[in-house]
Design an enzyme around this catalytic site. Structure first.
Site, PDB file in Angstrom:
ATOM      1  N   CYS A 114      14.290  11.327   4.581  1.00 17.80           N
ATOM      2  CA  CYS A 114      14.451  10.918   5.974  1.00 17.80           C
ATOM      3  C   CYS A 114      15.907  11.014   6.419  1.00 17.80           C
ATOM      4  CB  CYS A 114      13.956   9.497   6.135  1.00 17.80           C
ATOM      5  SG  CYS A 114      14.736   8.385   4.952  1.00 17.80           S
TER       6      CYS A 114
ATOM      7  N   GLU B  46      11.120   1.666   9.222  1.00 22.73           N
ATOM      8  CA  GLU B  46      12.072   2.689   8.761  1.00 22.73           C
ATOM      9  C   GLU B  46      11.400   4.040   8.969  1.00 22.73           C
ATOM     10  OE1 GLU B  46      15.019   1.991   7.950  1.00 22.73           O
ATOM     11  OE2 GLU B  46      14.936  -0.146   7.530  1.00 22.73           O
TER      12      GLU B  46
ATOM     13  N   GLU C   6      11.500  16.627  13.255  1.00 20.71           N
ATOM     14  CA  GLU C   6      11.706  16.519  11.825  1.00 20.71           C
ATOM     15  C   GLU C   6      10.886  17.625  11.141  1.00 20.71           C
ATOM     16  OE1 GLU C   6      10.117  12.878  10.203  1.00 20.71           O
ATOM     17  OE2 GLU C   6      11.962  12.520   9.110  1.00 20.71           O
TER      18      GLU C   6
ATOM     19  N   GLY D  79       7.855   5.280   7.125  1.00 20.85           N
ATOM     20  CA  GLY D  79       7.014   6.454   7.344  1.00 20.85           C
ATOM     21  C   GLY D  79       7.450   7.177   8.595  1.00 20.85           C
TER      22      GLY D  79
ATOM     23  N   GLY E   7       4.816   4.842  13.044  1.00 23.50           N
ATOM     24  CA  GLY E   7       5.614   3.625  13.275  1.00 23.50           C
ATOM     25  C   GLY E   7       5.434   3.083  14.688  1.00 23.50           C
TER      26      GLY E   7
ATOM     27  N   LYS F 196       0.849  -1.205   0.000  1.00 20.93           N
ATOM     28  CA  LYS F 196       0.000   0.000   0.000  1.00 20.93           C
ATOM     29  C   LYS F 196       0.876   1.243   0.000  1.00 20.93           C
ATOM     30  CE  LYS F 196      -1.717   2.480   3.294  1.00 20.93           C
ATOM     31  NZ  LYS F 196      -1.463   3.809   2.664  1.00 20.93           N
TER      32      LYS F 196
HETATM   33  P1  NAD Z   1       3.238   8.648   7.331  1.00 26.31           P
HETATM   34  O1  NAD Z   1       3.761   7.958   8.528  1.00 26.31           O
HETATM   35  O2  NAD Z   1       2.201   9.694   7.512  1.00 26.31           O
HETATM   36  O3  NAD Z   1       2.606   7.594   6.295  1.00 26.31           O
HETATM   37  C1  NAD Z   1       3.335   6.514   5.785  1.00 26.31           C
HETATM   38  C2  NAD Z   1       2.393   5.442   5.295  1.00 26.31           C
HETATM   39  O4  NAD Z   1       1.668   4.907   6.402  1.00 26.31           O
HETATM   40  C3  NAD Z   1       1.346   5.919   4.293  1.00 26.31           C
HETATM   41  O5  NAD Z   1       1.146   4.920   3.322  1.00 26.31           O
HETATM   42  C4  NAD Z   1       0.108   6.075   5.169  1.00 26.31           C
HETATM   43  O6  NAD Z   1      -1.107   5.972   4.434  1.00 26.31           O
HETATM   44  C5  NAD Z   1       0.268   4.923   6.130  1.00 26.31           C
HETATM   45  N1  NAD Z   1      -0.404   5.069   7.429  1.00 26.31           N
HETATM   46  C6  NAD Z   1      -0.801   6.205   8.049  1.00 26.31           C
HETATM   47  N2  NAD Z   1      -1.352   5.904   9.246  1.00 26.31           N
HETATM   48  C7  NAD Z   1      -1.277   4.556   9.387  1.00 26.31           C
HETATM   49  C8  NAD Z   1      -1.654   3.645  10.420  1.00 26.31           C
HETATM   50  N3  NAD Z   1      -2.204   4.062  11.558  1.00 26.31           N
HETATM   51  N4  NAD Z   1      -1.419   2.319  10.240  1.00 26.31           N
HETATM   52  C9  NAD Z   1      -0.831   1.881   9.104  1.00 26.31           C
HETATM   53  N5  NAD Z   1      -0.459   2.700   8.092  1.00 26.31           N
HETATM   54  C10 NAD Z   1      -0.677   4.012   8.234  1.00 26.31           C
HETATM   55  O7  NAD Z   1       4.515   9.230   6.576  1.00 26.31           O
HETATM   56  P2  NAD Z   1       4.577  10.155   5.271  1.00 26.31           P
HETATM   57  O8  NAD Z   1       4.137  11.527   5.626  1.00 26.31           O
HETATM   58  O9  NAD Z   1       3.928   9.460   4.125  1.00 26.31           O
HETATM   59  O10 NAD Z   1       6.168  10.140   4.978  1.00 26.31           O
HETATM   60  C11 NAD Z   1       7.079  10.965   5.608  1.00 26.31           C
HETATM   61  C12 NAD Z   1       7.755  10.241   6.763  1.00 26.31           C
HETATM   62  O11 NAD Z   1       8.403   9.060   6.303  1.00 26.31           O
HETATM   63  C13 NAD Z   1       8.855  11.072   7.401  1.00 26.31           C
HETATM   64  O12 NAD Z   1       8.760  10.966   8.797  1.00 26.31           O
HETATM   65  C14 NAD Z   1      10.137  10.430   6.890  1.00 26.31           C
HETATM   66  O13 NAD Z   1      11.255  10.637   7.709  1.00 26.31           O
HETATM   67  C15 NAD Z   1       9.735   9.006   6.837  1.00 26.31           C
HETATM   68  N6  NAD Z   1      10.626   8.260   5.924  1.00 26.31           N
HETATM   69  C16 NAD Z   1      11.530   7.364   6.460  1.00 26.31           C
HETATM   70  C17 NAD Z   1      12.418   6.670   5.626  1.00 26.31           C
HETATM   71  C18 NAD Z   1      13.398   5.671   6.177  1.00 26.31           C
HETATM   72  O14 NAD Z   1      13.873   4.831   5.414  1.00 26.31           O
HETATM   73  N7  NAD Z   1      13.736   5.707   7.456  1.00 26.31           N
HETATM   74  C19 NAD Z   1      12.381   6.889   4.242  1.00 26.31           C
HETATM   75  C20 NAD Z   1      11.463   7.812   3.742  1.00 26.31           C
HETATM   76  C21 NAD Z   1      10.579   8.483   4.579  1.00 26.31           C
END
Ligand code: NAD
Length: 486
Positions: free
Chosen positions: A290, A257, A389, A235, A240, A183
């Protein structure tokens, strides 16, 4: 660059391209112009249910998990060939949905991830089993540590590097014999949907890879479902932590991650031009990466030189539409994020920081979500802007005395621990300090790594690693297997 074709729209469930049962659609916005450019199907609970059921069936009834690994690898390399042939469409999707400038998107977000994809398939194909010394007996017995697929994997990805992060999960997950539900984020669904189309064309068996769209509600179902064995999530740290708690309730393996607030530690003898060039990489994703180095720890003795070098470099950054070949930095993802980043800047100034460059909305035609690349100075490590962040085009210079111990303490004074860097001409000292920085990837006078370098975080930046042998092994259970002479 290959031709750009029709954008993908369909979900992939149980080997068929489908729409959702309720006909719901998801608007896709191009952040360079601030307008909806198309719609894709929006999945809901019914699609999550169908995709998990298909994935479970494909795992339990096979043949995917039991195929010789060379056959799985061959199927995935066929998929890889199709992905490469569609470089143009993937590039267009990343540029249109994320706002990453086209040239940067093609090189860093489409071509480079294919190196990781191929590398992880080859690692999986070589096999991860390890032989142990025979047990002398009697009876004499052979023994191995076998690696076996975990089962059904729910893979959930963010919007900022969608194609790369989808491939980082699909390659190791499938080559090791798992089945998956993928997803993507609702902000950037296109690359995953196109991957689904190509998986069908490559002949992956029904249910092995399912691709659905949806937001947090669908993600929660994918995490909580008892038929799912593993979560692979990239995310934010907040989401997480919630996923870890839910996964813990049923003891699912969770690869997480998460966010970062990474430090570049400059020592007094640092080579300023190469260090500033390394930190300037934050503009390539408009600060939405990230692992970007957003806290620049600078000794008092270098402060003014470093700030002047940053200001000169920032003055050359051309901000504009991701579709303009001259653009070096594109927009941020949404109007909401733009407002949030501006509020963070206002808070930083309120807490005592100063804006040395940028901070305003540049004059770009249209309604895109643009912010100038921004340099904050007079930042202290205890300010909100240094702790949270920002996920926008903002970096902060934080002064320190030049004492390496103080520098390491500042680098480590963060709830995150994803990436770090040390800049010094004394490489031995640099490596000793890098070992003390509590982060998953730390480099000395460098910014790159080969495909086998594992990626992942300490502390609130995550659990587990992606890429390389360790990344592939995340998708496997460990089984001790011994057998004696009959
Ligand atoms: P997010 O956490 O808002 O969403 C990530 C994903 O999780 C999306 O697909 C979202 O629909 C889904 N999601 C949201 N709530 C959920 C829940 N309760 N249960 C399951 N899934 C859920 O993150 P974002 O805004 O899409 O991305 C930015 C974040 O991602 C930043 O914090 C960034 O640092 C992080 N990131 C980390 C890495 C890494 O490898 N460490 C890489 C890229 C981005």
């Amino acid at each position: 660059m290959t031709a750009v074709g029709t954008p993908p729209r369909d979900l992939l469930i149980d080997g068929e391209l489908v729409g959702p049962s309720d006909g719901a659609t998801l608007p896709v916005v191009d952040p360079s112009i601030g307008e909806v450019v198309r719609e894709v199907w929006l999945g809901g609970p019914a699609e999550a249910e169908a995709a998990i059921a298909a994935s479970r069936r494909a795992f339990d009834e096979g043949p995917w998990p039991h195929l010789p690994v060379a056959e799985r690898a061959a199927a995935l390399h066929r998929l890889g060939d199709l992905i490469e042939a569609d470089t143009g469409r993937f590039t267009d999707l990343v540029a249109t949905e994320v706002g990453t400038p086209r040239l940067i998107a093609e090189a860093g977000q489409v071509r480079r991830p294919m190196d990781h994809y191929r590398d992880m398939i080859d690692r999986g194909a070589r096999g991860l089993d390890r032989e142990l010394a025979d047990l002398p007996g009697p009876p004499r017995s052979r023994q191995i540590i076998a690696r076996e697929p975990r089962g059904v994997v729910s893979a959930i990805t963010p919007w900022n590097a969608p194609h790369l992060l989808n491939l980082w999960k699909v390659a190791p997950g499938l080559v090791t014999g798992n089945t998956m539900v993928l997803k993507p984020s609702p902000e950037a669904p296109g690359c995953a949907l196109l991957l689904g189309e190509l998986a069908l064309e490559a002949g992956l068996p029904a249910g092995v890879l399912n691709v659905i769209t949806g937001g947090g509600e669908v993600g929660r179902l994918m995490v909580g479902d008892p038929r799912v064995d593993m979560i692979a999530f990239t995310g934010s740290s907040g989401v997480g932590r919630g996923i870890a708690a839910t996964a813990g309730g049923s003891l699912k393996h969770a690869l997480l991650e998460l966010g970062g607030k990474s430090a570049l530690l400059a020592l007094p003898d640092a080579d300023v031009p190469s260090m500033v060039a390394a930190a300037m990489r934050f503009v390539t994703l408009a600060g939405q990466g990230c692992g970007l180095l957003t806290r620049i720890l600078v000794p008092d003795s270098l402060h003014d030189r470093v700030v002047a070098a940053f200001v000169a470099a920032l003055g050359k950054v051309r901000v504009g539409s991701a579709h303009d070949p001259q653009t070096m930095m594109g927009p941020v993802i949404s109007a909401g994020e733009l407002g949030r980043i501006e509020a963070s800047l206002a808070d930083a100034v309120h807490e005592g920081a100063s804006i040395a460059f940028g901070g305003k909305r540049p004059d770009v035609p249209g309604n895109g979500y643009f912010l100038e690349p921004t340099l904050l100075v007079d930042v202290r490590n205890d300010m909100t802007v240094a702790r949270e962040e920002i996920f926008g085009p903002v970096i902060s210079v934080i002064r320190y005395s030049g004492d390496p111990d103080e520098g390491v303490a500042l680098a480590n004074d963060s709830e995150y621990g994803l990436v770090g860097a040390v800049w010094t001409r004394d490489v031995d000292l640099g490596v000793r300090l890098a070992r003390r920085i509590r982060a998953g990837q730390v480099r000395v006078n460098a910014t790159a790594s080969t495909t086998e370098g594992p990626f992942g975080g300490y502390k609130q930046s995550g659990v587990g690693r992606e890429c390389g042998d360790l990344g592939v092994a995340e998708y496997t259970e460990i089984k001790y297997l011994g057998w004696g002479d009959a």
